[in-house]
Design a protein around this motif. Sequence first.
Motif, PDB file in Angstrom:
ATOM      1  N   TYR A  29       1.939 -13.089  -4.321  1.00 32.70           N
ATOM      2  CA  TYR A  29       0.918 -13.011  -3.399  1.00 32.70           C
ATOM      3  C   TYR A  29       1.718 -12.320  -2.163  1.00 32.70           C
ATOM      4  O   TYR A  29       1.537 -11.283  -1.482  1.00 32.70           O
ATOM      5  N   PHE A  30       2.654 -13.106  -1.671  1.00 32.27           N
ATOM      6  CA  PHE A  30       3.498 -12.591  -0.642  1.00 32.27           C
ATOM      7  C   PHE A  30       4.171 -11.148  -0.832  1.00 32.27           C
ATOM      8  O   PHE A  30       4.036 -10.257   0.149  1.00 32.27           O
ATOM      9  N   LYS A  31       4.447 -11.110  -2.031  1.00 30.18           N
ATOM     10  CA  LYS A  31       5.001  -9.709  -2.413  1.00 30.18           C
ATOM     11  C   LYS A  31       3.905  -8.704  -2.127  1.00 30.18           C
ATOM     12  O   LYS A  31       4.271  -7.430  -1.866  1.00 30.18           O
ATOM     13  N   SER A  32       2.770  -9.053  -2.742  1.00 28.26           N
ATOM     14  CA  SER A  32       1.733  -8.097  -2.674  1.00 28.26           C
ATOM     15  C   SER A  32       1.459  -7.589  -1.337  1.00 28.26           C
ATOM     16  O   SER A  32       0.625  -6.492  -1.015  1.00 28.26           O
ATOM     17  N   ARG A  33       1.465  -8.776  -0.233  1.00 31.18           N
ATOM     18  CA  ARG A  33       1.173  -8.161   1.104  1.00 31.18           C
ATOM     19  C   ARG A  33       2.328  -7.915   1.910  1.00 31.18           C
ATOM     20  O   ARG A  33       2.290  -7.901   3.176  1.00 31.18           O
ATOM     21  N   MET A  35       5.302  -9.293   2.227  1.00 31.81           N
ATOM     22  CA  MET A  35       6.006 -10.382   2.761  1.00 31.81           C
ATOM     23  C   MET A  35       7.309 -10.799   2.081  1.00 31.81           C
ATOM     24  O   MET A  35       6.997 -10.839   1.090  1.00 31.81           O
ATOM     25  N   GLU A 368      -7.646 -10.972  -7.421  1.00 30.85           N
ATOM     26  CA  GLU A 368      -8.240 -10.452  -6.150  1.00 30.85           C
ATOM     27  C   GLU A 368      -8.925 -11.653  -5.133  1.00 30.85           C
ATOM     28  O   GLU A 368      -8.674 -11.796  -4.177  1.00 30.85           O
ATOM     29  N   GLY A 371      -6.096 -13.609  -3.733  1.00 32.48           N
ATOM     30  CA  GLY A 371      -5.534 -13.031  -2.629  1.00 32.48           C
ATOM     31  C   GLY A 371      -6.387 -12.806  -1.334  1.00 32.48           C
ATOM     32  O   GLY A 371      -5.909 -13.304  -0.252  1.00 32.48           O
ATOM     33  N   GLN A 372      -7.717 -12.918  -1.502  1.00 34.98           N
ATOM     34  CA  GLN A 372      -8.316 -12.719  -0.510  1.00 34.98           C
ATOM     35  C   GLN A 372      -8.362 -14.231   0.330  1.00 34.98           C
ATOM     36  O   GLN A 372      -8.558 -14.418   1.607  1.00 34.98           O
ATOM     37  N   ASP A 375      -5.385 -15.059   2.145  1.00 34.12           N
ATOM     38  CA  ASP A 375      -5.417 -14.171   3.480  1.00 34.12           C
ATOM     39  C   ASP A 375      -6.031 -14.986   4.463  1.00 34.12           C
ATOM     40  O   ASP A 375      -5.596 -15.294   5.532  1.00 34.12           O
TER      41      ASP A 375
END
Lengths: 395, 556
Positions: A29-33, A35, A368, A371-372, A375
Amino acid sequence: MKITYYYPFGYFYPVRSGSAMVAAHHLRYFKSRGMKPRIVVLTNGESSSRAEFERYYHWVEDIHVVSLRRYGELYKDFSRWSFGTFLRGHHNLTKVREFRKSLRQPADLVFLNYAFSSPLLDLVRPEPARVLEAVDIISRQFLMKGSGRALLEHHLRTEFDLYSLYDSVVMINTEEAEFARHCGVENATYVPRAVETIAPDGGLEEDADAESDLLFVGSDHPPNVEGAKWFYEHIYAPYLRAHGVRWTIVGSVCNSLPIRDSGVKCVRYVEDLWELYRRTKITVIPLLQGAGISIKTLEAMGQGKPIVTSPCGRRGLHGSEDALIGLDFEENPRAVAERILELCRSPEQRASYGRRALEYVRTHFGVEAYGQRMDSVLAEATERARRRQVAGKVA
Amino acid sequence: MPPRFFVVCNNLKDQQGHYFETSVSVAKAARKAGFRPIVATHVDCRPDLFPDWLDIYPILCTDHWMHEGPARDRDFEGLLPTPYLEIGEVNAGRASISDYIEARFASEQRYKCRKCRRSLAFLGPWFLYCCRRMLSFLPRFLRRPLRGLLDQVAPTAKRFLKSPTVKRWVTRIVGRLWRRTVCTCTGPLSRSLQHPIERPYVDKAMRTLMPEKLDRELESALTFKRDLERLFSITGVSSEDHVLMGTAHERELLAIQLFVKRMGEGRAPLFHLEFRHPLFRGEVDEAQIQKLKPLRHKRLLFDLYRSQTPSRRIRFYTDTAELAEEYSLLSRFPFDVLPIPFRAHLIDDGEDGPQRPLRIVYLGDARDEKGFHWLPRLIDELMQEYVSSGRVRFILQATESVPEYNPRSVRALERLKEYDSSTVTLEGVDGPLSPEEYYELVAEADIVLLPYDKLRYRSASSGTFTEAFAAGKPCVVPCNTWMSSMLPPGAGEVFTDESSFIQNVKRLVDNYERYRRTAGRYSAQWLAKHSPEALVSCLLTASERHGECEPAARSA
């Protein structure tokens, strides 16, 4: 955003334990954002998969490894399976200089896993937002059958007290999150896991020459050991063995299983677990106790496998009645064996359950959605940390 | 979250006696008053005996009578949670998380040491015994070889060796050695001696109690304190909470004082300690306090409490005015009087009017002090004229309680078993009656017998009398007791000895209707005074008053 991520599971390739998979999803998740966290890794000294771990997480900012083997007393703390010793172990970790230095690095967010990591907060500066991935109510995991109610309550109270130290607490089981909120933990949030599923064009069909009829994957977590042993003694040996059912057990659970049976194959490590799923007919989840959600159940469902599970194995999976076969193992072991045999003989039934399991996971545990939710968890945590700072300055 | 109301009863192991009834009825009343009731019992008590709405913690390892040593604690796997540091302190920055963890979990090392200590715990008392024996033995041992020498040594030297001063110094040195060596290795004493707040208090307690051979009392008190800490660590506790000990002992007072010291007066709950055991047999006489060892010990414990600054968070009560007077004399503290709680709604109204034959009932345990051994003779005396003619039958609760201390009752029970069960029915022979069975017996009774020892019950209350009177049953009670002072004229009979007891029963049977009507007239008045709601209200009223407790509304 600078993130310090505490990874207490050693060099586990994600599928080695459910909790390691949870950590892998966070990091993905961090990678996808965009970070890049600093990972502080606690290990038991095994270095066999270090290279693999570093290769998998090559994209992070830094990996700092602390090996328990160098600290004899600490190692003992983590060898004893009890809430108290795990807490004390982390308390003692705060005296390790390299660990202290690592956690006191400036960061915007500190992310810890499991409530027993909380003593590490003593090392963290006051500024960063603090998020805890509680996973489940971990204190319950430490209690075996026969533990008194007083001990359970004491541990629960301690765990919920520790939750109050964080800006946000993430839990993988919606009922447990509600229970925590009911007990006064206002910052507890349910975040459904992101489960890796087979690709849309990936076949659901198992290999024609299935290598194994039954599969159980687990770490050496005591409930896994207890469940596997029970299943062998009460279902496999008396009812399934005579029918030539082949059972494969994968994972570090094999280290603690005293099973010597030609029909049971114990494999400590496989290179490609997904391949093994394809070459197996049914996944069995014989857990008798546990907390949170059974990650291994979700994982198997994500691979489109038919699942026969105990009530504990489907905890927290609401609406999954049609997607897997839930039976009370302890009440009627013979009925469980008969159902397994029926499923072994019927490819159509297996395919049907497999499709439904995959559909369930895609609907409720998609990437998805995860991820939301994450966030909003991070945004909330950052805001609370800011308010905390302001309140501290005013005081 | 509503404030908590704790009912702490370390003698509650089953449904025998009034412990169970008192605890459940008070818990229910507390719940009605807006509290969250919690009952802490002995570890041997089964939680399934209690209603589902009640939180039960079988957590107390010591019992009131100390017939045996502390029971083994079951639930904590060596942990030692303490309630003295709350997470709020950590959130406020006044303590670290490590401090919090330290307060809630024992270290692995301490756990291992504790296991080792438990196995060596027998050495403690053994060593003490050896020291005491040596102290008395050593002079004799030395006397033989030294006899010759002593005869030659100057008389001054002889006087020196025999002098009380030398003996005192030796006792002091050995005692200090014992405290600093064995005590630091064994049991709850060791933990207390290692704590900076507890150490001076426990040290003083040891110096005060050991010469009177009361070290077991201190050990029991500290074990009780440990269990209280565990209870409050699990449930949480605050200054808004109340803790009632319905049958307290002075050693528990020491434990509670120490707990309040650790907790702080501002954070500790309000403790209500009710003392129910009579002190004097016969007339109150202060001279007896020094003469009689049990009374002397009780005063010693109260004096120890006083010497360490009595707490405003601890209040004292009894359940009769006479007993309050006795305890005030003994302790030199004021005592309030509490109503007697019981669940009157469980007593069925029953049929109107007496039934034939009249049911003469004995309730409660089969104990010598309750005059159980008088019953065979009573039945024999009434057999020809009353029993055989069908005018009366007997229903006797025959639950044995500590048979080794009640030999006459044991013999009486054997005799009672020989009677025809249609005329003499024995209930509860196999074990204590459940509350429902007990109250059914109360409701069935036409006459209730209380052939109690009048000296023992001079100032003590009787739950059985309270319930029987509330149900409007004529009673036969001993003279010069609290019961006789409560019994209005014409509502029952008062006896002086065994013969008058038998005569009074006959008189009551002969004039039953008159007695029944009179007893029924006072029933409502009695119920208004004695109920669990009245008790809880009394406790809350006492807590709202500042300063010294004044005696509450006394029972008439």
